[in-house]
Design a protein around this motif. Sequence first.
Motif, short mmCIF file in Angstrom:
data_model
loop_
_atom_site.label_atom_id
_atom_site.label_comp_id
_atom_site.label_asym_id
_atom_site.label_seq_id
_atom_site.Cartn_x
_atom_site.Cartn_y
_atom_site.Cartn_z
N SER A 129 7.18 -8.41 -6.24
CA SER A 129 7.50 -7.84 -4.93
C SER A 129 7.90 -6.38 -5.12
O SER A 129 8.01 -5.89 -6.24
N LEU A 130 8.08 -5.72 -4.01
CA LEU A 130 8.53 -4.33 -3.99
C LEU A 130 9.97 -4.34 -3.50
O LEU A 130 10.25 -4.81 -2.40
N THR A 177 3.10 -8.03 1.18
CA THR A 177 2.24 -7.68 2.30
C THR A 177 2.27 -8.79 3.34
O THR A 177 2.77 -9.89 3.10
N HIS A 178 1.72 -8.52 4.54
CA HIS A 178 1.66 -9.54 5.59
C HIS A 178 0.88 -10.76 5.15
O HIS A 178 1.10 -11.87 5.67
N ASP A 179 -0.06 -10.60 4.19
CA ASP A 179 -0.85 -11.71 3.69
C ASP A 179 -0.17 -12.44 2.54
O ASP A 179 -0.76 -13.36 1.96
N ALA A 187 0.55 1.20 -1.69
CA ALA A 187 1.54 0.86 -0.67
C ALA A 187 2.91 1.43 -1.04
O ALA A 187 3.63 1.95 -0.18
N ARG A 188 3.25 1.32 -2.32
CA ARG A 188 4.52 1.89 -2.76
C ARG A 188 4.53 3.40 -2.59
O ARG A 188 5.54 3.98 -2.17
N GLU A 193 6.60 8.14 0.35
CA GLU A 193 6.38 9.37 1.10
C GLU A 193 7.11 9.35 2.44
O GLU A 193 7.69 10.34 2.87
N VAL A 194 7.09 8.17 3.10
CA VAL A 194 7.80 8.03 4.37
C VAL A 194 9.31 8.14 4.16
O VAL A 194 10.01 8.85 4.88
#
Length: 201
Positions: A129-130, A177-179, A187-188, A193-194
């Motif tokens: 996981s993240l 993820t949603h899946d 994704a990381r 960045e956000v």
Amino acid sequence: MWVRTTEHVPVLGGLAPRDGERGFEVRRMSRDRHLLTLWGRLGGRWADPLCRGLARAGLSIRRGYAMRHGSGEPWNPWHARLEIVREDPSTDPVLLDYLELLARGRAPSDTQIELSDYTLSESNVHGGSLFLEVRGPDRTGFLGGMLERLAFLSLTPVEMRIETRADGVHDQLWLRTHDGEVPKPRARKLLAEVLDGRLLR
């Protein structure tokens, strides 16, 4: 606001929820503090509408945890225990229907989230996981706004530990993820960045 209409069954002995079973229980801890327990197949994005629905009802989550049983696949059941605080004296948490709130709480949020610091790293927990740890000023709708923005990046928590301290919010989230997949390096990178902007709008 939605009052109780759904059936709910108390959790017995802390056991994992049975297949297909969903429910909630609210216990009064003091005049303005209540313990909300949720369980069952709530869906991968249940926490976002819950948090935003609570905010609209004048309630906030002070501390708690939520975890998806199994290895984090979207269909696995959840178990959550959340201490909620009543900010608005006209709202009685015992009367709310939380399953109905989950079903109808998906509305865009205009909450602006300010972060003072964050930690982002890969984790072996939940089969991969993240891990995201965020700290920032306490504000109604903080967690709901955070989850909404994570969902925009197709990320959803499989475990959350939530705490509001004297110096602000301190939340920990393990994301997939949603899946139900382990987030890829891209994704990381996008999430970092956000978060580096400190203001999530």
